[in-house]
Design a protein around this motif. Structure first.
Motif, PDB file in Angstrom:
ATOM      1  N   LYS A 397     -27.481  -9.511  17.232  1.00  0.00           N
ATOM      2  CA  LYS A 397     -27.038 -10.728  17.927  1.00  0.00           C
ATOM      3  C   LYS A 397     -28.055 -11.146  18.988  1.00  0.00           C
ATOM      4  O   LYS A 397     -28.308 -12.337  19.198  1.00  0.00           O
ATOM      5  N   SER A 398     -28.685 -10.151  19.643  1.00  0.00           N
ATOM      6  CA  SER A 398     -29.622 -10.462  20.727  1.00  0.00           C
ATOM      7  C   SER A 398     -30.897 -11.130  20.226  1.00  0.00           C
ATOM      8  O   SER A 398     -31.561 -11.851  20.957  1.00  0.00           O
ATOM      9  N   GLY A 400     -30.945 -13.045  17.358  1.00  0.00           N
ATOM     10  CA  GLY A 400     -30.532 -14.314  16.767  1.00  0.00           C
ATOM     11  C   GLY A 400     -31.182 -14.620  15.435  1.00  0.00           C
ATOM     12  O   GLY A 400     -31.186 -13.803  14.515  1.00  0.00           O
ATOM     13  N   GLN A 401     -31.804 -15.809  15.347  1.00  0.00           N
ATOM     14  CA  GLN A 401     -32.360 -16.318  14.098  1.00  0.00           C
ATOM     15  C   GLN A 401     -33.488 -15.442  13.558  1.00  0.00           C
ATOM     16  O   GLN A 401     -33.784 -15.465  12.367  1.00  0.00           O
TER      17      GLN A 401
END
Length: 758
Positions: A397-398, A400-401
């Protein structure tokens, strides 16, 4: 002119004692041999660099020959002032004279011609050993660095017997390499040959001894062989009969426990190799692996041969107060030292895979059996797996993309640190379950040790130590969290270079244009005081000026694999080059994807020569290429170093794209240390590329008689980086006309060369 000689010549000139037309022909310690041709005779004189005293030696009608340098050195030594105590000076003098005598008079009798650069290199290595220095000894292909350091080491051990350390037996010389091929060459060729020569001439009284040291995974475990053999016998499958025979031979002692020499798959080796050697094992008293380690660890063995990873593992083991993996040594030699940084990043780094704790949980469930606290243990395993899942979820999650990328930097937020520490606390509870009940139970102790190893990884990841963190994706779902201390250079300095032991680092590529600063900075060697450091660079003796041609086309598009025009341009130029050189071509790629595209297109187009593609681990492609005599081999970085394709089989080496380092979190961190991108580019990226390029180019000419065309199909090689590249590579003619390639081949190859493939 060699940069070392040029510097000395300038010092003599500034002292006002240099004659017009005079040149430096030999450097030995603090003495220099000068040669001056008067028009009638060659005059030789010596200069002592500390006092700048000049002493005439002799005159000759012809230039000093290779064989005459030994006598010149002896005469120089006889005239050298005694700057230290007579006893030490005498020992030093005798050691130098002996080494010169071996190279000048003994080796030529056995077909090994004297090379000035090789002798000078060996003398520098001996000096570093005697004066306890860290020596960076760059020796390009053909210099003979292996003989140089082996003979320097032998002479060093003959004259310096560890009196200061108080050992009754002489300590070993550790030789650290990065490839099994070099280890095999050392044990099968170099050391036995030198041993026989020195014995014949009574330099030594007994044969040189050596032992090859490798990690546990390279040796068979008697207990695990027995277990695995029983399991496949139980399956009773006809296809297993050959494997059963091999395993039976291993268990009975008919075959070696060294797995590298056995015809077994990696899968089988993983199941029979030494894992954790326990004294409680049923074979402990007769274990061949334990017997080998005990014998190998004895003092008195001349050479301990290991790989970089094992040497660094020994350093870290001693640092942490654990048992030594290698015996005490008097000298540490790193051959193939350009690969040492990669090994250091592996050994000092931490890797924590997302599936590790799943495997641990499975092992715990199998091992608990009738454990009194079985229910609590199962609950702890489930809690451990939940926190493990949560940790990787937060990490993903940290970023991201960027999660889809193969390697992404991770910033350790307070949430990630807290989750890692909580997971570590659960592991602590689980470990206590296997320690408090019965720590004498071998199965429980094994589980306890596995849990401790995972705890240690989590401690590293959650400590306040300054690290670079990143996430590596290894497939569709699998990934691993990695870390590396930001101060790796300081750790290497503290753990190795500052330990008061002589170290020799040698390779064909340690500098950029004779400047070692980039390598020294990466390895922490630049923290050493100058009086504890020695650097020397020796050029290749091969005649690149007459035996090589560098083709740098000026009409190639910018290298971009998504640009079809670029791919077509590379394919077209490859076809032309293959035609001009009649095959005999090695093509090196920085991208597996580009290699696959070119391979497929060349197959579709059709060429008149055997075509081979070297995928990951496909070493058989090199054998097939060598056997073909005139084939074309497409390969990646793995073929860019460490392989020897001497003769006409490789007469054209094509670099498709300059080997710039692939961006990764470590490089991103290094970039953050510079004020601007251009400083980072010139001090990190370009030096890395040039050192790699020099390694690749070093595959082309391997013997004095070899001739080769080098082509770089990267537009930046004829543009922005042309000057840097020409300065880094050996001096050779350069062309941008492909017709010159054909003319060079026609002028330098025999009729037999062109008959192949017809």
């Amino acid at each position: 002119m060699n940069e070392e000689y040029a510097d000395i010549q300038n010092r003599i000139y500034e002292a006002g004692i240099f004659r017009l037309g005079e040149k430096v022909v030999l450097v030995m310690e603090d003495c220099v041999l000068l040669e001056h041709f008067t028009g009638k005779a060659y005059n030789y004189r010596m200069v002592e660099l500390r006092s700048f005293k000049v002493k005439r030696l002799f005159s000759r009608q012809t230039p000093l020959t290779e064989n005459g340098y030994g006598k010149a050195v002896e005469k120089m030594l006889s005239l050298t002032s005694k700057a230290v105590t007579p006893q030490i000076q005498d020992r030093h003098t005798r050691a130098v004279v002996l080494l010169v005598h071996i190279f000048s008079n003994i080796l030529p009798k056995h077909g090994l011609i004297l090379r000035k650069n090789q002798l000078s290199l060996s003398l520098a290595m001996l000096e570093s050993m005697e004066k306890v220095k860290v020596a960076l000894c760059e020796a390009e292909v053909g210099t003979g660095k292996t003989y140089a350091y082996l003979l320097a080491a032998v002479v060093y051990r003959l004259f310096w017997r560890n009196e200061k350390e108080g050992f009754s037996e002489r300590q070993s010389i550790i030789i650290s390499t990065s490839t099994l091929a070099l280890q095999k060459a050392l044990t099968d060729e170099y050391i036995p040959q030198i041993s026989d020569i020195l014995l014949e001439h009574r330099i030594i009284n007994t044969k040189l001894t050596f032992v090859v040291r490798k990690g546990k995974a390279h040796y068979a475990c008697d207990s695990r062989v027995k277990t695995y053999l029983a399991s496949i016998k139980h399956n009773n499958r006809p296809e297993d009969q050959e494997l059963i025979g091999i395993l039976t031979d291993i268990f009975s002692g008919a075959r070696s426990i060294d797995l590298d020499g056995l015809p077994l798959s990696d899968y089988v080796k993983e199941r029979i190799c030494v894992e954790r050697c326990q004294r409680t094992c049923e074979f402990a008293n007769v274990c061949r692996y334990r017997g080998f380690i005990k014998k190998a660890g004895q003092n008195g063995i001349d050479f301990q041969i290991a790989n970089h990873n094992l040497v660094l593992a020994d350093v870290l083991s001693r640092k942490d107060g654990r048992d030594r993996l290698l015996p005490e040594h008097c000298v540490l030699i790193f051959d193939e030292a350009h690969k040492l940084l990669d090994a250091a990043r592996q050994m000092y780094g931490t890797v924590f895979e997302d599936v590790e704790l799943e495997r641990l949980a499975s092992g715990v469930r199998r091992g608990v059996g009738g454990h009194l606290g079985k229910g609590n243990i199962i609950l702890l395993c489930e809690e451990m797996l939940e926190w493990n899942r949560l940790l990787f979820e937060i990490v993903r999650k940290s970023i991201g993309q960027a999660y889809g990328s193969s390697c992404v930097e991770v910033v350790f937020t307070p949430e990630i640190m807290k989750t890692a520490k909580t997971l570590g606390a659960v592991l602590e509870k689980l470990s206590l379950c296997f320690y408090t009940v019965d720590n004498r139970n071998a199965a429980y102790k094994k589980i306890f040790n596995r849990i401790n190893r995972e705890q240690e990884k989590l401690r590293v990841l959650s400590d306040d130590v300054e690290c670079i963190y990143w996430l590596e994706n290894m497939g569709v779902t699998a990934c691993r969290l990695c870390s590396l201390p930001k101060e790796l250079d300081f750790l290497l300095f503290e753990d190795i270079w500052s330990q008061g032991k002589p170290c020799v680092l040698t390779s064909a590529t340690l500098s950029v244009g004779g400047d070692f600063s980039h390598f020294m900075h990466q390895m922490g060697i630049d923290m050493l005081a100058q009086n504890h450091l020695l650097t020397v660079s020796k050029a290749s003796p091969f005649n690149y000026r007459n035996h090589a041609l560098l083709y740098l086309p000026e009409d190639m598009p910018f290298p971009k694999i998504k640009n079809r025009a670029y791919v077509d341009a590379v394919l077209g130029r490859l076809r032309e080059l293959i035609g001009q050189t009649y095959g005999h071509t090695l093509v090196l790629f920085t991208s597996y994807r580009m290699m696959e595209i070119c391979n497929q297109e060349l197959v579709n187009i059709g060429i008149n020569y055997p075509l081979f593609s070297m995928g990951k681990g496909r070493l058989d492609a090199i054998k097939e290429f060598r056997k073909s005599g005139n084939g074309v081999l497409l390969a990646s970085d793995s073929a860019g170093e460490g392989i020897d394709l001497a003769g006409d089989v490789l007469s054209s080496l094509v670099v498709v794209k300059l080997p710039f380092p692939t961006p990764d979190p470590i490089l991103e961190y290094e970039k953050s240390l510079y004020d601007d991108f251009y400083s980072y580019l010139s001090e990190v990226i370009v030096p890395n590329m040039l050192m790699k390029l020099r390694q690749w180019i070093g595959r082309g000419i391997r013997r004095e008689t070899d001739t080769c065309v080098f082509s770089i199909l990267d537009s930046r090689a004829s543009g922005r980086y042309r000057k840097d590249i020409l300065s880094a590579l050996p001096d050779m003619p350069v062309t941008n006309q492909i017709e010159d390639v054909g003319r060079f081949i026609a002028a330098n190859k025999s009729e037999e060369y062109f008959k192949k493939g017809k």
